[in-house]
Design a protein around this motif. Structure first.
Motif, PDB file in Angstrom:
ATOM      1  N   GLY A 331      64.523 -61.609-114.279  1.00 33.21           N
ATOM      2  CA  GLY A 331      65.376 -60.435-114.388  1.00 33.21           C
ATOM      3  C   GLY A 331      66.329 -60.317-113.210  1.00 33.21           C
ATOM      4  N   VAL A 332      65.838 -60.649-112.028  1.00 34.89           N
ATOM      5  CA  VAL A 332      66.698 -60.642-110.844  1.00 34.89           C
ATOM      6  C   VAL A 332      67.826 -61.653-111.024  1.00 34.89           C
ATOM      7  CG1 VAL A 332      66.778 -61.138-108.370  1.00 34.89           C
ATOM      8  CG2 VAL A 332      64.846 -59.846-109.327  1.00 34.89           C
ATOM      9  N   GLU A 333      67.482 -62.838-111.504  1.00 32.67           N
ATOM     10  CA  GLU A 333      68.501 -63.873-111.712  1.00 32.67           C
ATOM     11  C   GLU A 333      69.472 -63.476-112.816  1.00 32.67           C
ATOM     12  OE1 GLU A 333      66.051 -67.236-112.451  1.00 32.67           O
ATOM     13  OE2 GLU A 333      65.294 -67.316-110.381  1.00 32.67           O
ATOM     14  N   LEU A 334      68.965 -62.866-113.888  1.00 33.84           N
ATOM     15  CA  LEU A 334      69.839 -62.388-114.960  1.00 33.84           C
ATOM     16  C   LEU A 334      70.828 -61.358-114.428  1.00 33.84           C
ATOM     17  CD1 LEU A 334      68.845 -61.417-118.573  1.00 33.84           C
ATOM     18  CD2 LEU A 334      70.014 -59.748-117.140  1.00 33.84           C
ATOM     19  N   ALA A 335      70.332 -60.447-113.574  1.00 34.28           N
ATOM     20  CA  ALA A 335      71.206 -59.411-113.020  1.00 34.28           C
ATOM     21  C   ALA A 335      72.242 -60.011-112.075  1.00 34.28           C
ATOM     22  CB  ALA A 335      70.368 -58.365-112.293  1.00 34.28           C
ATOM     23  N   GLU A 336      71.854 -60.983-111.276  1.00 31.86           N
ATOM     24  CA  GLU A 336      72.817 -61.622-110.380  1.00 31.86           C
ATOM     25  C   GLU A 336      73.915 -62.318-111.174  1.00 31.86           C
ATOM     26  OE1 GLU A 336      70.207 -62.532-106.370  1.00 31.86           O
ATOM     27  OE2 GLU A 336      70.084 -63.935-108.056  1.00 31.86           O
ATOM     28  N   ALA A 337      73.544 -62.969-112.265  1.00 33.89           N
ATOM     29  CA  ALA A 337      74.551 -63.614-113.113  1.00 33.89           C
ATOM     30  C   ALA A 337      75.470 -62.573-113.744  1.00 33.89           C
ATOM     31  CB  ALA A 337      73.871 -64.455-114.189  1.00 33.89           C
ATOM     32  N   ALA A 338      74.905 -61.434-114.157  1.00 36.77           N
ATOM     33  CA  ALA A 338      75.709 -60.364-114.746  1.00 36.77           C
ATOM     34  C   ALA A 338      76.690 -59.800-113.723  1.00 36.77           C
ATOM     35  CB  ALA A 338      74.796 -59.262-115.280  1.00 36.77           C
ATOM     36  N   ALA A 339      76.236 -59.631-112.488  1.00 35.30           N
ATOM     37  CA  ALA A 339      77.134 -59.144-111.439  1.00 35.30           C
ATOM     38  C   ALA A 339      78.286 -60.119-111.221  1.00 35.30           C
ATOM     39  CB  ALA A 339      76.364 -58.938-110.142  1.00 35.30           C
ATOM     40  N   GLY A 340      77.974 -61.405-111.270  1.00 36.93           N
ATOM     41  CA  GLY A 340      79.019 -62.406-111.128  1.00 36.93           C
ATOM     42  C   GLY A 340      80.047 -62.328-112.238  1.00 36.93           C
ATOM     43  N   ARG A 341      79.586 -62.174-113.474  1.00 34.13           N
ATOM     44  CA  ARG A 341      80.524 -62.068-114.607  1.00 34.13           C
ATOM     45  C   ARG A 341      81.393 -60.823-114.485  1.00 34.13           C
ATOM     46  NH1 ARG A 341      75.852 -63.597-117.335  1.00 34.13           N
ATOM     47  NH2 ARG A 341      75.492 -61.476-118.108  1.00 34.13           N
ATOM     48  N   ALA A 342      80.794 -59.731-113.956  1.00 33.55           N
ATOM     49  CA  ALA A 342      81.542 -58.481-113.815  1.00 33.55           C
ATOM     50  C   ALA A 342      82.403 -58.457-112.558  1.00 33.55           C
ATOM     51  CB  ALA A 342      80.569 -57.303-113.804  1.00 33.55           C
ATOM     52  N   GLY A 343      82.308 -59.480-111.712  1.00 30.56           N
ATOM     53  CA  GLY A 343      83.087 -59.516-110.486  1.00 30.56           C
ATOM     54  C   GLY A 343      82.628 -58.512-109.443  1.00 30.56           C
ATOM     55  N   LEU A 344      81.331 -58.224-109.403  1.00 29.15           N
ATOM     56  CA  LEU A 344      80.780 -57.214-108.509  1.00 29.15           C
ATOM     57  C   LEU A 344      79.897 -57.862-107.462  1.00 29.15           C
ATOM     58  CD1 LEU A 344      79.743 -54.603-111.235  1.00 29.15           C
ATOM     59  CD2 LEU A 344      81.801 -54.556-109.807  1.00 29.15           C
ATOM     60  N   SER A 345      80.006 -57.413-106.221  1.00 25.84           N
ATOM     61  CA  SER A 345      79.127 -57.910-105.164  1.00 25.84           C
ATOM     62  C   SER A 345      77.723 -57.353-105.359  1.00 25.84           C
ATOM     63  CB  SER A 345      79.663 -57.524-103.788  1.00 25.84           C
ATOM     64  OG  SER A 345      79.726 -56.109-103.654  1.00 25.84           O
ATOM     65  N   SER A 346      76.705 -58.128-104.980  1.00 26.68           N
ATOM     66  CA  SER A 346      75.328 -57.672-105.154  1.00 26.68           C
ATOM     67  C   SER A 346      74.455 -58.220-104.047  1.00 26.68           C
ATOM     68  CB  SER A 346      74.777 -58.114-106.524  1.00 26.68           C
ATOM     69  OG  SER A 346      74.642 -59.534-106.578  1.00 26.68           O
ATOM     70  N   ARG A 347      73.302 -57.592-103.872  1.00 31.06           N
ATOM     71  CA  ARG A 347      72.298 -58.072-102.928  1.00 31.06           C
ATOM     72  C   ARG A 347      70.919 -57.713-103.445  1.00 31.06           C
ATOM     73  NH1 ARG A 347      72.615 -56.297 -97.331  1.00 31.06           N
ATOM     74  NH2 ARG A 347      70.360 -56.574 -97.249  1.00 31.06           N
ATOM     75  N   ARG A 348      69.944 -58.538-103.107  1.00 31.08           N
ATOM     76  CA  ARG A 348      68.556 -58.234-103.444  1.00 31.08           C
ATOM     77  C   ARG A 348      68.010 -57.216-102.438  1.00 31.08           C
ATOM     78  NH1 ARG A 348      65.717 -63.944-105.369  1.00 31.08           N
ATOM     79  NH2 ARG A 348      67.436 -64.623-106.732  1.00 31.08           N
ATOM     80  N   MET A 349      67.133 -56.313-102.916  1.00 30.53           N
ATOM     81  CA  MET A 349      66.593 -55.288-102.035  1.00 30.53           C
ATOM     82  C   MET A 349      65.323 -54.692-102.645  1.00 30.53           C
ATOM     83  SD  MET A 349      69.611 -52.490-102.729  1.00 30.53           S
ATOM     84  CE  MET A 349      69.045 -51.387-101.454  1.00 30.53           C
ATOM     85  N   LEU A 350      64.596 -53.944-101.828  1.00 29.61           N
ATOM     86  CA  LEU A 350      63.404 -53.226-102.281  1.00 29.61           C
ATOM     87  C   LEU A 350      63.777 -51.806-102.662  1.00 29.61           C
ATOM     88  CD1 LEU A 350      60.844 -54.275 -99.518  1.00 29.61           C
ATOM     89  CD2 LEU A 350      61.351 -55.442-101.670  1.00 29.61           C
TER      90      LEU A 350
END
Length: 413
Positions: A331-350
């Protein structure tokens, strides 16, 4: 147009239970909660989603293409703390509403071929301010809480969950739709995203938490006629515990442990009566399970020390532990890929706070997302997130929903 529609909907929802200082007061099962739920029902009806309400008051807006298939659930909660911010929870529900509507339109246009059905969900009593515990609706959904026992939980006025849901017209009887996966977006309630200039937080695990309901038992007496040697002042004992919780948190490395006393009920609460009992809610949290276990031992020792003083007795009325566990890596990887498609910066966090997704991730593949919170302020009328962050979050969630709809097994856990 879609952006303006979302912001207009958010403004309309924020007027329900609005406070003079720009927040909302919409506790679970209240009249304001009922009004927000009716607003959501009207939105579902107007946009072609079927409404269902289960026995614990969870609401669903359903889009069904494959009879008998499970659902991708997307949502959060509409209830609030007293005099709280208008973003906590409600943003996640409304973002889900718009993401699900966009996904439904994509399916209708042939751009997405769904492998599952799709539903918005508004979980009952996430906040736990009127009825305890928190995460109540999602807890029943996932089997963490017993339905019948939950319906009999009463607030401080003696009103039960069952009675409150009946009063506002949301004591449902519909079955809970089975989930293939779950996604939730929420304001961060912290400063990490704002401080780092990041648009989307992708949650990898939750902090562990221990919660206690403590009663200090003394003896009610006259403030002006009872000598100190004869007093059994429950408030003095409770005050020692409040300070002990803060000192306990400060004894650990900075940021390692959080300790708080929330609800504090003094009885009889008269200006000329030495308090006979005080009930307090204690909350300890840490990302480090070993640190939290050590804090638990130290807190129990503090209770013993107050008892040993001889003036009061101390009882633990309720005690619960919420362990730290990870969200699925897929799910984390799916979300990172989605952020990439949307052109949005992202980071992993708790996530330091608890969310309905904390319950869901134990039983179904789950994605949890954050958008920035201004100054990290939350559970406060000053809570705020910029319009651009709200809209970027909707775009992000829409990408995630489309991916979940077309993932062969929802997500690998």
């Amino acid at each position: 147009m879609a952006d303006r529609d979302f912001l207009a909907d958010f403004a309309a929802l924020s007027r329900i239970g609005a406070t003079p200082n720009g927040g909302v007061h919409r506790e679970a099962g209240s009249q304001a909660d009922g009004a927000a739920r009716r607003w959501l029902c009207e939105w579902f009806d107007h946009h072609g989603l079927a409404t269902a309400v289960d026995r614990v008051g969870n609401m669903y807006g359903l889009a069904e293409w494959l009879p008998g298939a499970p659902y991708v659930l997307v949502g959060s909660h509409l209830d609030s703390q007293p005099t709280a911010g208008r973003f906590d929870g409600a943003y996640g529900v409304l973002a889900a509403v718009h993401a699900v509507a966009a996904a439904r339109d994509a399916v209708a246009g042939g751009a997405v071929v769904p492998m599952f059905n799709l539903a918005v969900v508004n979980w009952f009593n996430e906040e736990g301010s009127r009825f305890s515990p928190s995460l109540m609706g999602s807890g029943v959904y996932t089997g963490h809480l017993d339905l019948d026992a939950t319906l009999e939980v009463a607030d401080q006025s003696g009103v039960t969950v069952r009675e409150a849901l009946t009063e506002i017209g949301f004591a449902g009887s519909d079955p809970m739709p089975p989930a293939a996966s779950y996604a939730e977006i929420h304001i961060e309630q912290g400063r990490i995203l704002q401080d780092t200039g990041t648009t989307i937080g992708i949650v990898t695990a939750n902090w562990a938490a221990r919660k206690y309901s403590i009663t200090v038992h003394g003896a009610q007496s006259h403030t002006g006629a009872t000598h100190l040697a004869d007093r059994r002042d429950a408030l003095v004992g409770a005050a020692r515990l409040v300070l002990a919780v803060r000192e306990l948190a400060e004894a650990f490395d900075p940021g390692q442990l959080l300790g708080s006393v929330g609800r504090f009920t003094v009885r009889p609460n008269s200006p000329v009566v030495v308090p006979g009992t005080v009930t307090l809610a204690v909350d300890l949290r840490s990302a480090d399970p070993e640190a939290l276990d050590k804090a638990h031992e130290l807190f129990l020792a503090e209770l013993d020390a107050v008892r040993a003083g001889g003036e009061v007795e101390v009882s633990i009325d309720e005690m619960s532990a919420r362990p730290s566990s990870r969200y699925p890596a897929a799910g984390v990887e799916l979300a990172e890929a989605a952020a990439g498609r949307a052109g949005l910066s992202s980071r992993r966090m708790l996530t330091m706070a608890g969310h309905d997704s904390v319950c869901l991730k134990d039983v179904v593949p789950t994605v949890m997302l954050f958008i920035p919170s201004d100054q990290g302020i939350s559970h406060n009328e000053a809570e705020y997130s910029e319009d651009r962050d709200l809209l970027d979050g909707v775009r992000m969630l829409t990408e995630v929903v489309a991916a979940l709809l077309t993932s062969p097994s929802g997500l690998a856990r």
